[in-house]
Design a protein around this motif. Structure first.
Motif, short mmCIF file in Angstrom:
data_model
loop_
_atom_site.label_atom_id
_atom_site.label_comp_id
_atom_site.label_asym_id
_atom_site.label_seq_id
_atom_site.Cartn_x
_atom_site.Cartn_y
_atom_site.Cartn_z
N VAL A 11 11.35 -5.02 7.63
CA VAL A 11 10.45 -4.84 6.48
C VAL A 11 9.03 -4.56 6.95
N LEU A 12 8.57 -5.31 7.95
CA LEU A 12 7.22 -5.07 8.47
C LEU A 12 7.09 -3.69 9.10
N ALA A 13 8.08 -3.28 9.85
CA ALA A 13 8.04 -1.95 10.48
C ALA A 13 8.05 -0.85 9.42
N THR A 14 8.84 -1.03 8.37
CA THR A 14 8.89 -0.04 7.30
C THR A 14 7.54 0.06 6.59
N ASN A 15 6.97 -1.09 6.25
CA ASN A 15 5.67 -1.09 5.57
C ASN A 15 4.57 -0.50 6.46
N PHE A 16 4.59 -0.84 7.74
CA PHE A 16 3.60 -0.30 8.67
C PHE A 16 3.75 1.21 8.80
N THR A 17 4.98 1.68 8.90
CA THR A 17 5.24 3.12 9.02
C THR A 17 4.80 3.87 7.77
N LEU A 18 5.08 3.31 6.61
CA LEU A 18 4.64 3.96 5.37
C LEU A 18 3.13 3.95 5.25
N GLY A 19 2.48 2.89 5.71
CA GLY A 19 1.02 2.85 5.71
C GLY A 19 0.43 3.94 6.60
N ILE A 20 1.02 4.13 7.77
CA ILE A 20 0.57 5.20 8.66
C ILE A 20 0.81 6.56 8.02
N LEU A 21 1.94 6.71 7.34
CA LEU A 21 2.24 7.97 6.65
C LEU A 21 1.20 8.27 5.58
N PHE A 22 0.83 7.26 4.79
CA PHE A 22 -0.21 7.46 3.77
C PHE A 22 -1.53 7.85 4.42
N LEU A 23 -1.86 7.24 5.55
CA LEU A 23 -3.09 7.58 6.26
C LEU A 23 -3.07 9.04 6.73
N LEU A 24 -1.95 9.46 7.30
CA LEU A 24 -1.85 10.84 7.77
C LEU A 24 -1.89 11.83 6.62
N ILE A 25 -1.28 11.49 5.49
CA ILE A 25 -1.35 12.36 4.31
C ILE A 25 -2.80 12.47 3.85
N GLY A 26 -3.51 11.35 3.84
CA GLY A 26 -4.92 11.37 3.45
C GLY A 26 -5.76 12.23 4.38
N LEU A 27 -5.51 12.14 5.68
CA LEU A 27 -6.26 12.96 6.64
C LEU A 27 -5.94 14.44 6.45
N ALA A 28 -4.69 14.76 6.18
CA ALA A 28 -4.30 16.16 5.96
C ALA A 28 -4.95 16.70 4.69
N ILE A 29 -4.96 15.90 3.64
CA ILE A 29 -5.58 16.34 2.39
C ILE A 29 -7.08 16.53 2.58
N ARG A 30 -7.72 15.61 3.28
CA ARG A 30 -9.15 15.75 3.54
C ARG A 30 -9.45 17.05 4.30
N ASP A 31 -8.61 17.35 5.28
CA ASP A 31 -8.80 18.58 6.06
C ASP A 31 -8.64 19.82 5.18
N VAL A 32 -7.62 19.82 4.33
CA VAL A 32 -7.40 20.97 3.44
C VAL A 32 -8.56 21.12 2.45
N LYS A 34 -11.65 20.18 2.88
CA LYS A 34 -12.86 20.63 3.58
C LYS A 34 -12.80 22.12 3.91
N ARG A 35 -11.62 22.61 4.26
CA ARG A 35 -11.49 24.01 4.67
C ARG A 35 -11.47 24.98 3.49
N SER A 36 -11.11 24.51 2.32
CA SER A 36 -11.06 25.39 1.16
C SER A 36 -12.23 25.09 0.24
N ALA A 37 -12.44 25.95 -0.70
CA ALA A 37 -13.56 25.81 -1.63
C ALA A 37 -13.10 25.12 -2.91
N VAL A 38 -12.70 23.88 -2.78
CA VAL A 38 -12.23 23.11 -3.94
C VAL A 38 -13.45 22.50 -4.63
N PRO A 39 -13.55 22.69 -5.94
CA PRO A 39 -14.68 22.07 -6.67
C PRO A 39 -14.62 20.55 -6.60
#
Length: 71
Positions: A11-32, A34-39
């Motif tokens: 359970v701890l490994a699953t929760n930790f892995t999903l937390g890392i996944l959410f972090l990586l999704i957030g970093l990818a969204i931030r990058d997209v 920044k690179r595009s002209a989103v209002p």
């Protein structure tokens, strides 16, 4: 010793892995964003949706713990 704690470790490994996944999704969204002209309004909507997804995941975990403990 490991066998008796296997479920908790899983359970701890699953929760930790999903937390890392959410972090990586957030970093990818931030990058997209920044690179595009989103209002600014669009950026707020994107981050709100991401936050609500994370909040739902955390709320599910809390509800599950409370449900299993019988509170």
């Amino acid at each position: 010793m490991l066998a008796e704690y296997y479920e908790q470790i899983e359970v701890l490994a699953t929760n930790f892995t999903l937390g890392i996944l959410f972090l990586l999704i957030g970093l990818a969204i931030r990058d997209v964003l920044k690179r595009s002209a989103v209002p600014k309004f669009g950026q707020v909507i994107v981050w709100m949706v991401l936050f609500l997804g994370c909040f739902g995941f955390i709320a599910k975990g809390i509800i599950q713990v409370l449900w299993e403990s019988g509170v």
